[in-house]
Design a protein around this motif. Sequence first.
Motif, mmCIF file in Angstrom:
data_model
loop_
_atom_site.group_PDB
_atom_site.id
_atom_site.type_symbol
_atom_site.label_atom_id
_atom_site.label_comp_id
_atom_site.label_asym_id
_atom_site.label_seq_id
_atom_site.Cartn_x
_atom_site.Cartn_y
_atom_site.Cartn_z
ATOM 1 N N ASN A 40 -4.542 -1.649 50.394
ATOM 2 C CA ASN A 40 -5.924 -2.036 50.647
ATOM 3 C C ASN A 40 -6.324 -3.071 49.605
ATOM 4 O OD1 ASN A 40 -8.483 -2.194 51.497
ATOM 5 N ND2 ASN A 40 -9.152 -0.247 50.664
ATOM 6 N N VAL A 41 -6.485 -4.287 50.073
ATOM 7 C CA VAL A 41 -6.801 -5.371 49.145
ATOM 8 C C VAL A 41 -8.319 -5.492 49.024
ATOM 9 C CG1 VAL A 41 -6.548 -7.830 48.675
ATOM 10 C CG2 VAL A 41 -4.701 -6.568 49.768
ATOM 11 N N VAL A 42 -8.810 -5.388 47.803
ATOM 12 C CA VAL A 42 -10.249 -5.530 47.556
ATOM 13 C C VAL A 42 -10.525 -6.969 47.149
ATOM 14 C CG1 VAL A 42 -12.212 -4.714 46.203
ATOM 15 C CG2 VAL A 42 -10.393 -3.153 46.815
ATOM 16 N N LYS A 43 -11.451 -7.564 47.849
ATOM 17 C CA LYS A 43 -11.805 -8.950 47.535
ATOM 18 C C LYS A 43 -12.643 -8.981 46.261
ATOM 19 C CE LYS A 43 -11.980 -11.320 51.958
ATOM 20 N NZ LYS A 43 -12.897 -11.819 52.970
ATOM 21 N N VAL A 44 -12.330 -9.922 45.406
ATOM 22 C CA VAL A 44 -13.156 -10.117 44.205
ATOM 23 C C VAL A 44 -13.695 -11.543 44.243
ATOM 24 C CG1 VAL A 44 -13.190 -10.176 41.695
ATOM 25 C CG2 VAL A 44 -11.838 -8.454 42.870
ATOM 26 N N TYR A 45 -15.009 -11.633 44.235
ATOM 27 C CA TYR A 45 -15.638 -12.956 44.314
ATOM 28 C C TYR A 45 -15.788 -13.551 42.931
ATOM 29 C CZ TYR A 45 -16.590 -11.882 49.157
ATOM 30 O OH TYR A 45 -16.450 -11.584 50.476
ATOM 31 N N LYS A 46 -15.728 -14.869 42.899
ATOM 32 C CA LYS A 46 -15.839 -15.571 41.612
ATOM 33 C C LYS A 46 -17.309 -15.609 41.193
ATOM 34 C CE LYS A 46 -14.133 -19.703 39.404
ATOM 35 N NZ LYS A 46 -13.943 -21.129 39.574
ATOM 36 N N PRO A 47 -17.608 -15.303 39.920
ATOM 37 C CA PRO A 47 -19.022 -15.348 39.514
ATOM 38 C C PRO A 47 -19.554 -16.774 39.516
ATOM 39 C CG PRO A 47 -17.624 -14.926 37.622
ATOM 40 C CD PRO A 47 -16.739 -14.864 38.822
ATOM 41 N N PRO A 48 -20.800 -16.947 39.933
ATOM 42 C CA PRO A 48 -21.374 -18.290 39.903
ATOM 43 C C PRO A 48 -21.612 -18.758 38.475
ATOM 44 C CG PRO A 48 -23.019 -16.686 40.547
ATOM 45 C CD PRO A 48 -21.725 -15.955 40.442
ATOM 46 N N ARG A 50 -23.183 -19.725 35.089
ATOM 47 C CA ARG A 50 -24.353 -19.256 34.350
ATOM 48 C C ARG A 50 -25.338 -20.412 34.218
ATOM 49 N NH1 ARG A 50 -23.921 -17.351 28.242
ATOM 50 N NH2 ARG A 50 -25.945 -16.391 27.988
ATOM 51 N N LEU A 51 -26.624 -20.096 34.319
ATOM 52 C CA LEU A 51 -27.630 -21.163 34.302
ATOM 53 C C LEU A 51 -27.704 -21.845 32.940
ATOM 54 C CD1 LEU A 51 -30.445 -19.420 36.324
ATOM 55 C CD2 LEU A 51 -29.108 -21.364 37.048
ATOM 56 N N VAL A 52 -27.486 -21.074 31.903
ATOM 57 C CA VAL A 52 -27.496 -21.644 30.555
ATOM 58 C C VAL A 52 -26.194 -22.417 30.368
ATOM 59 C CG1 VAL A 52 -27.654 -21.081 28.121
ATOM 60 C CG2 VAL A 52 -28.808 -19.668 29.796
ATOM 61 N N ASP B 71 -29.770 -13.398 34.069
ATOM 62 C CA ASP B 71 -28.425 -13.937 34.233
ATOM 63 C C ASP B 71 -27.830 -13.500 35.578
ATOM 64 O OD1 ASP B 71 -26.000 -15.041 33.816
ATOM 65 O OD2 ASP B 71 -25.321 -13.589 32.329
ATOM 66 N N ARG B 72 -27.845 -14.402 36.529
ATOM 67 C CA ARG B 72 -27.222 -14.187 37.849
ATOM 68 C C ARG B 72 -27.602 -12.828 38.462
ATOM 69 N NH1 ARG B 72 -21.648 -15.987 35.249
ATOM 70 N NH2 ARG B 72 -22.787 -15.175 33.483
ATOM 71 N N ARG B 103 -11.893 0.248 40.729
ATOM 72 C CA ARG B 103 -11.616 -0.201 42.091
ATOM 73 C C ARG B 103 -12.768 0.157 43.027
ATOM 74 N NH1 ARG B 103 -6.993 -2.219 44.330
ATOM 75 N NH2 ARG B 103 -6.825 -1.442 46.446
ATOM 76 N N ALA B 110 -17.683 -6.120 46.571
ATOM 77 C CA ALA B 110 -17.090 -6.939 47.633
ATOM 78 C C ALA B 110 -17.896 -6.805 48.929
ATOM 79 C CB ALA B 110 -15.645 -6.513 47.861
ATOM 80 N N ALA B 115 -19.949 -11.268 42.854
ATOM 81 C CA ALA B 115 -18.966 -11.081 41.784
ATOM 82 C C ALA B 115 -19.294 -9.791 41.035
ATOM 83 C CB ALA B 115 -19.019 -12.267 40.841
ATOM 84 N N ALA B 225 -34.627 -23.285 35.606
ATOM 85 C CA ALA B 225 -33.477 -24.130 35.264
ATOM 86 C C ALA B 225 -32.561 -23.439 34.259
ATOM 87 C CB ALA B 225 -33.969 -25.453 34.706
#
Lengths: 196, 256
Positions: A40-48, A50-52, B71-72, B103, B110, B115, B225
Amino acid sequence: MLNIARSSNKVAYLTAPLAVLNMMPLVHTRNYQLNMRTENVVKVYKPPQRLVPPGKDVLKLTQEKLFERYDPDGEKRKLFSRKNIMSPRAGDIMQVTKKDKSTFIGMLLALNRNGLGTTILLRTRIHGIGVENRFQVYNPDIEKIEILRVPTVRWPKEKYYFIRGLKKYDTGDLDALLRKERRKEAKRLEAENETK
Amino acid sequence: MRLSSISLAQLTANSVVRVVKSEAPLLFTSPSVAHERRRLLNRPGLLGYKRGMVPYFKDGKVIACTVVEVDRCQVTDVKTAEKHGYYALQLGCGSKKPDNVTRQMLGHFARAEVAPKKNIAEFHVRNENGLLPLGTFLRPSHLKVGQFVDVQSKSRGKGFQGVMKRWGFAGQPASHGVSVVHRSAGSIGQNTDPARVFPGKKMAGRMGFETRTIQNVEVIEVDDANGLVLLKGSIAGADGRFLKISDAIKRPLPKD
């Protein structure tokens, strides 16, 4: 082919072939478990992002922003910078001009360098009563801060609190004193012009 | 004697008298009444981190302000009355290495297509109008300048402290025969009658690191911003502490 599974979490129970078994004459039945590897592959999303900006601190960023707002031309920052040799020291006579053009002249008793919270404590004597005023340097209400006079002799102290109430050291009415001196100077200049 | 042949006035037993069915009154303790009674917010709040304090000048006067970094901040879960029994939004804040996340939690993130988050917290809302879709970003401008918020955070931990520091007890005199126990509590109860110490007795122990809510904190400035919120006054906890900011329950929201 049919193995009894040992690890329970990687098991799919045999269901479909059992139906086939039911149709066959029952000689011997046993519930077998089929060992099947399922991942079972769990998807991991890339963090956006940071605003700073990377490597920046929100606190420092805020401080920079507020410095720009309260001191746009950077004059106050320059005057109170530690690198500035001519920055005020205790014993200096300073004048603070507010936005409404009201002024306060006093001797600097203490300079507390604390970034945006930098304050100066000025002391003078008005009608025989000692008056002290603490100013927030970066307050936008304060238009100008200038050093009028630097003492010839300095006491080896960072803060001049000790002068309070001591006849020998305490400040006089600095405002009146300066006015008097200015008048004297004007008279002297007049006299000079007349002689010429 | 045949009973059927004799006509008798019909009598109905009390047990079979027809009753008008009435609905059971809603009890004070019933969930729906309790839900109505609760002081719930119409919308979720924000999550952030305390980053320090700065002086701020307003009308020629200086105000100490807390710098908060948002923060996000994203919606990680939506809870509905149909499924969970109440309406709530779960928000996540910050970012965490996937290696350091279990997990189960990775699967949870997910599902929301976000993220992995460093901190998560839940905000109860009044009804489904306050819900937002999964993955929605909440920015500082979610708060309005001039509005009041409640800020929840953990206070600084002080370690094991005596009763004088922890509870403000007076201690004992410096002299008059007192020896070694100048900072002690003194008596902790009565005699044979209760023969025990009452629960909740104030004694020495771990102090600080408790959840503290500071109510009616004014929002001074918001900056999308840089993900920045300036709050008036101080907030419990050290710099870097995780904060849960929600609209003040005791003050109305400003009109648009």
